[in-house]
Each structure stands twice: as structure tokens, then as C-alpha cells.
Design an enzyme around this catalytic site. Sequence first.
Site, mmCIF file in Angstrom:
data_model
loop_
_atom_site.group_PDB
_atom_site.id
_atom_site.type_symbol
_atom_site.label_atom_id
_atom_site.label_comp_id
_atom_site.label_asym_id
_atom_site.label_seq_id
_atom_site.Cartn_x
_atom_site.Cartn_y
_atom_site.Cartn_z
ATOM 1 N N LYS B 92 0.881 -1.165 0.000
ATOM 2 C CA LYS B 92 0.000 0.000 0.000
ATOM 3 C C LYS B 92 0.919 1.216 0.000
ATOM 4 C CE LYS B 92 -3.206 2.690 2.654
ATOM 5 N NZ LYS B 92 -3.663 3.072 3.991
ATOM 6 N N ALA B 180 -9.452 5.863 3.346
ATOM 7 C CA ALA B 180 -9.393 7.033 4.228
ATOM 8 C C ALA B 180 -10.662 7.875 4.183
ATOM 9 C CB ALA B 180 -8.198 7.919 3.915
ATOM 10 N N GLY B 181 -11.011 8.337 5.354
ATOM 11 C CA GLY B 181 -12.139 9.262 5.483
ATOM 12 C C GLY B 181 -13.436 8.621 5.930
ATOM 13 N N ASN B 202 -9.630 2.033 8.968
ATOM 14 C CA ASN B 202 -8.945 1.670 10.206
ATOM 15 C C ASN B 202 -9.546 2.434 11.392
ATOM 16 O OD1 ASN B 202 -5.420 1.203 11.083
ATOM 17 N ND2 ASN B 202 -7.186 1.174 12.399
ATOM 18 N N SER B 203 -9.371 3.761 11.377
ATOM 19 C CA SER B 203 -9.807 4.578 12.517
ATOM 20 C C SER B 203 -11.286 4.407 12.831
ATOM 21 C CB SER B 203 -9.541 6.060 12.227
ATOM 22 O OG SER B 203 -8.170 6.266 12.038
#
Lengths: 66, 254
Positions: B92, B180-181, B202-203
Amino acid sequence: MMVLVNGKKRVIDSNFGIIDIVKSFKVEKKYLAVGLNGEFVPKQLYSEIKLKEGDEIEVVSPHPGG
Amino acid sequence: MKIYNINLKNNIIIGSSKYSSDKIFLKCVKKTETEMITVALRKIGDNPDSFYKTLQKTKCKILPNTAGCFSEKEAINTALMSRDIFETDLIKLEVIQNEITLAPSKKGTIKAAEKLLKLGFKVLPYTTDDFDFVSKLVDVGCKVVMPWGSPIGTGKGLKNIKKLKKIRESFPETTLIIDAGIGRVSHACQAIELGYDGILLNSAIARSEKPELFASSILNAVRAAEISMKSGPIPESENAIASTSSKGIAFRKN
């Protein structure tokens, strides 16, 4: 002689090679990877490469990441 | 979804960071039914084998990242080291331009991608929603591209639907993953509804109050969106289209 391992000074014997640094972490080498003076060092070269004064060795291992 | 020569049944890739424990991380892996996990490399610390062993328990494919790399050189070195440890050609690719926004560097990412492909890597680059950025990566040979929905960790979702839609429509052969996001299940649904092949998050899971519950909801959301898209949803219309016939209304002469 003095080398840097992950940015920290380490005094080693003059005949030390990458393999000796790797062994000092007391973990199987499959769990880590090595760089020397900004260049990646493949595992098969650990035993061949000798260190010299001022060398900068980076040793990394898996870490959580996104 | 197809990641180069790998066919994944599940289209959710999850990150392994910011979980409060390995136990919770492993539970979330199960809840999302993911088959691919992103990991990083950092200077060796105490018990360097323990995280690796946790990863092995997941039985998932490993997708090493170059997170935090600010130059092409750093990213390539990290990729080479990752291949050395994980024995995978997958990478990645993140070459970061800006420390605050964590926006990827267009120039650095494209250059690094080109070199890594030549070195035999299967490159999954992280990009913005910039069309030209994605287009150039496809041109150099990336079979997978991962545009952001919005900056990493913001949870703001898919900020520019029109741009992401144009990218999807322009590169039908490329595996496109929103990376992301994502912060809500609705964002995951939007990604699938736009025709994206998958999501990487992830987050959103790890930082939620109940990660397992969120992980489970993401899987359900993606499945719902997939089923829904197979049903052939109605096209959007600029004008209202009455669902109830206006004929035969009481006291009206028609």
C-alpha cells in the site's frame, strides 16, 4: 568502533557484521528487516556484510498500521 | 474484489492500528470478515515477534504500507523491507506531501509507483480524488488505485462525490478502493453505490467506542449496498415523479 543502530550509538567489535547486530535483538530474523546507510539489506546478505566506523544501521519490525 | 492476481470474496480491507488490544483487533477482523489487513514497519521495539504472531492468527493476507513516508526513497526502502519480512509483493503505497493534512504527494507517489512496479511489486497507491493523479497511476501500470474519501482519520466521508464518480466511470478495469475518510456506515454504502470495488478503513473501527459493533455494522452496510446495487435502483431525476396516480381524485372532474 562506533556505529548507530536505530539512531543510537553502539560500540561494537571491529569484526562485527550485520548478522551480529541482528542477533543482538534475540529474535528470529524473519521478524525483522535491515537497512544500512539508507539502503535496504536483504536477509541473505546479513552474514556477508561487515560494518565500519560510523555505519548507520536501521532494524525494523512489523507494527500496527492503517 | 480483485487485487492484481488475488480474488477476495470480501471487499473490506482493515488497518491494524489504534486498537486498545490485540484481542479486540482479532474480534474486529472476524466481524468484518476481512481477508486483507494493512500493517506498517517501524524501528524494532520490545517483543518484535508478538504483533507478527497476532497477524498470523488472522489468517488474512498482509498488505504492508509505507505510511508516514515523505519521499520516494523512504517509500521504496519500506516496501523492500516489508517484502523481506512478509514475503509479499503487495504494497500500500503512501508518499505523504503534507504532515497536517496527510495528503499524498502526486509526484512522489507516481514516481515511487513506477519504480516499485518495475521491482515486481503489486502497488496499491493511496491518492486524493484528483482525476489526473489516478489517471497517471493507471497509465504507469497500477491495477488498483485507492482514492481518499477525505483526509485520514477525519471520518468526514466521501467529500467529493462528483470527482469520485468520474474516476469510477473513467477506469472501469481498475480496482478502485476508497481509502481514508470513512467514519460512518453510510460512507461505506456510498462507496459501494458509486461502484467502488471496496473500502479500506482503520480509525472508524478502532477508534469507535465499541469497535466490534462498528466492525459488524460495516460488514452489514457493505452487504446491504451490494445487494441494493444488484437490484437496479431507480435513476435520479431532476423533477418530482408522483408515486400515486393523480387520476380519480374525489370531486375532481377527470
